[in-house]
Design a protein around this motif. Structure first.
Motif, PDB file in Angstrom:
ATOM      1  N   MET A  72      43.726  48.442  28.268  1.00  0.00           N
ATOM      2  CA  MET A  72      43.192  47.466  29.211  1.00  0.00           C
ATOM      3  C   MET A  72      43.601  47.817  30.643  1.00  0.00           C
ATOM      4  SD  MET A  72      41.402  44.978  27.722  1.00  0.00           S
ATOM      5  CE  MET A  72      41.582  43.388  28.521  1.00  0.00           C
ATOM      6  N   LEU A  75      40.998  49.013  33.164  1.00  0.00           N
ATOM      7  CA  LEU A  75      40.053  48.161  33.877  1.00  0.00           C
ATOM      8  C   LEU A  75      40.413  48.070  35.350  1.00  0.00           C
ATOM      9  CD1 LEU A  75      39.580  45.206  31.366  1.00  0.00           C
ATOM     10  CD2 LEU A  75      38.270  47.313  31.590  1.00  0.00           C
TER      11      LEU A  75
ATOM     12  N   GLU B 207      38.011  39.616  30.438  1.00  0.00           N
ATOM     13  CA  GLU B 207      39.034  40.416  29.767  1.00  0.00           C
ATOM     14  C   GLU B 207      39.111  40.063  28.296  1.00  0.00           C
ATOM     15  OE1 GLU B 207      42.718  40.121  31.850  1.00  0.00           O
ATOM     16  OE2 GLU B 207      42.147  41.777  33.177  1.00  0.00           O
ATOM     17  N   VAL B 210      36.316  41.925  26.621  1.00  0.00           N
ATOM     18  CA  VAL B 210      36.583  43.365  26.555  1.00  0.00           C
ATOM     19  C   VAL B 210      37.678  43.654  25.532  1.00  0.00           C
ATOM     20  CG1 VAL B 210      37.477  45.334  27.844  1.00  0.00           C
ATOM     21  CG2 VAL B 210      35.798  43.824  28.899  1.00  0.00           C
ATOM     22  N   ARG B 216      30.921  46.841  28.275  1.00  0.00           N
ATOM     23  CA  ARG B 216      30.739  46.058  29.488  1.00  0.00           C
ATOM     24  C   ARG B 216      29.482  45.189  29.415  1.00  0.00           C
ATOM     25  NH1 ARG B 216      30.578  48.369  35.324  1.00  0.00           N
ATOM     26  NH2 ARG B 216      30.541  46.432  36.494  1.00  0.00           N
TER      27      ARG B 216
END
Lengths: 270, 323
Positions: A72, A75, B207, B210, B216
């Motif tokens: 993560m 990102l 988030e 994801v 996306r």
């Protein structure tokens, strides 16, 4: 639920899983945001079916470490890393790794409950639906199983079609845990999952963490030392982006080897 | 003590100001209704079901009496074609503007690099400030020829198996041109509102999606769009309100048909608002004043349609919000 198994997962199943085997391993990991170094050469093993708590003062890098376990951190624009993270002995940063599959295997629960703006049922089945499960009966089964595992089923079984936002904060967080469990992860990352909750809800989540540790490998970031003491098998103490020491929770809390750990535990640091 | 009095005075003041809104709305409704009554008595239900619109003989001084009210000889006021024209042009406008607006908002909110987003966003807002007469002229110069020479024949050939989409296309002045011009006029409203709503999607939700292993696009479709949906719906209703009432641009490109029910997507139509504007001059010459009462009847009808559309939309939004 066999439709959800992927080839990568089947391979993982075939390997013998020893009790103390490391489910994940961090090898010399450094993470940079822009020019700023957030983590410095971390080495850490995460044993299977144990709760590892990451503790340390604010800004020490524990959340960054947690987020690098399911990529993560990527990102964030202009982020990069050195070193490696292994899941079942394989690099999660290697070429040909499917990030989508990685994040399915390494689930995540966030600091603030973040249910999606849809019904309780749709929240839980969100992941499985996106990963291709269409059968309604099967989805219902997954939902019940996940909600039971998250100790929420009895409270919501009669209002599965109500909005997930209508639940209390603690219930929302357990809904988010159920949502993460519904895609059958192997590892569950929890980023201060009780920091926005009242003491009673916190107690329920902590009981749940102990239960989940029977089936899952858990990594928990927490600011609460008593919480780490109550739920963690192992504790890792981070300071300014470096791992100071890691060991069994008992050891760390009663006989820390490093002076800085002792200072933090006794409130002289952070 | 003094503070308390000032507080009471202040409350009375703002209460009065807030009260002005329902009073104004009620006053408009009452005046339009009273003004329309003679025409409604003259035509009865035929006012809404009739298809013939004729101000009657304006030169002979002859009059006709019907249901106790007097109008010019031969006068008949049936507004069904205008009701249909209003609903159809607005429907075409929304059908075109909604996907375009949401698509533009998606790009602006999710994909455009920051500098391009800023630039495009201000362009979109500029589009909202263009006067409607300019849209009308643009429609005449660009949209009408394009419909007559390209879009119309192509649609008719490709989707002609649907009777309503079959030709002839004619001059291009008509339903499709009016709908397209209206679509461009309401586009900024939809795009800007949808973009703002999408950008307000909490980062935690993105988030969360994801982290469940979504790509996306899946995260956008699964979380960003549902979050923005109520706002998009609200924007669509505002857009519909604007399209239903738009006068000048529609007047210029709709073909201004009279006594004609729309038979296909391309033919000339007329709308309630455009008829009021185009018939006002002639109506003033009616010595019996019945033509003016009939225009008031059209205004009343438009008013009621707007209220019904808005009310229904609010009900739907409330039910969606509760689910």
């Amino acid at each position: 639920m066999s439709t959800m198994w992927t080839s990568a997962q089947l391979e993982a199943q075939e390997r013998p899983a020893g009790g103390d085997a490391a489910k994940m391993a961090v090898r010399g990991l450094s993470v940079f945001f822009g020019g700023q170094r957030a983590l410095e050469a971390i080495d850490l093993e995460l044993p299977e079916r144990q709760v590892t708590a990451l503790i340390g003062p604010s800004g020490c890098g524990k959340t960054t470490l947690l987020r690098s376990l399911n990529r993560m951190t990527e990102l964030v624009p202009h982020s990069r890393h050195e070193g490696d993270v292994l899941l079942d002995g394989r690099s999660i940063y290697g070429p040909g790794v499917d990030v989508v599959d990685l994040r399915r295997r390494v689930g995540m629960v966030f600091q603030r409950p973040n249910p999606f703006p849809m019904s309780i049922l749709d929240n839980v089945t969100f992941g499985p639906r996106r990963h291709g499960v269409r059968n309604r009966r099967l989805l219902q089964e997954i939902a019940e199983e996940s909600l039971r595992a998250a100790a929420l089923w009895d409270e919501v079984k009669d209002k599965l079609h109500h909005s997930g936002m209508s639940l209390s904060g603690g219930q929302q967080q357990r809904l988010c845990i159920a949502r993460a469990l519904a895609v059958q992860p192997e590892v569950l990352l929890m980023d201060e999952p009780t920091s926005a909750l009242d003491p009673i809800s916190t107690g329920k989540i902590e009981d749940l963490i102990r239960q989940l540790a029977e089936d899952y490998t858990l990594v928990l970031v927490t600011h609460s030392l008593p919480q780490a003491g109550r739920v963690a098998d192992r504790v890792a103490f981070l300071l300014q982006g470096s791992l100071v020491e890691v060991g069994a929770a008992q050891e760390i809390f009663t006989r820390p080897r490093d002076r800085r750990t002792e200072d933090y535990l006794t409130g002289r640091l952070g | 003590m003094r503070g308390e009095r000032a507080d009471r005075l202040y409350r009375a003041g703002v209460g009065l100001l807030a009260g002005a809104v329902p009073v104004a709305l009620g006053a408009i409704a009452v005046f339009v209704l009273v003004d329309a009554l003679p025409a409604l008595r003259y035509m009865g239900l035929g006012f809404w079901t009739g298809t013939q619109w004729n101000l009657g003989n304006q030169y002979g001084g002859t009059t006709a009496s019907q249901n106790g009210v007097v109008a010019a000889a031969g006068a008949t006021f049936g507004i069904l074609p205008y009701i249909l024209g209003t609903l159809l042009t607005s429907a075409v406008a929304l059908a075109v503007a909604l996907p375009l607006g949401v698509g533009a908002a998606l790009f602006l909110s999710e994909y455009a690099p920051p500098r391009l987003r800023l630039w495009l966003s201000s362009l979109v807002e500029l589009l909202a400030g263009v006067p409607s007469v300019v849209y009308g002229l643009w429609g005449l110069a660009v949209v009408v020829p394009a419909v007559a020479g390209g879009i119309g024949p192509w649609l008719s050939a490709a989707l002609g198996f649907i009777p309503f989409l079959r030709g002839p296309v004619g001059t291009g002045l008509g339903l499709l041109s009016a709908g397209l011009v209206l679509a461009v006029m309401v586009l900024p409203l939809i795009a800007a509102t949808a973009r703002d709503a999408m950008q307000q999607t909490p980062r935690a939700l993105r988030e969360g999606a994801v982290a469940l292993g979504l790509t996306r696009w899946e995260a956008i479709a699964g979380v960003v769009l549902p979050t923005a949906r109520p706002a998009i719906f609200g924007a669509a209703i505002l857009a519909l309100g604007r399209a239903l009432g738009e006068t000048m641009a529609v007047l210029m490109v709709s073909g201004g048909s009279i006594n004609l029910l729309p038979t296909n997507l391309y033919g000339p139509v007329n709308t309630l608002a455009a008829v009021i504007a185009s018939q006002l001059d002639a109506a003033f010459t009616d010595a019996t004043h019945m033509a003016l009462h009939a225009l008031a009847g059209i205004a009343l009808t438009l008013f009621v349609i707007s209220l019904v559309v808005n009310g229904t939309a609010r009900l739907i939004v409330r039910r969606e919000g509760a689910a």
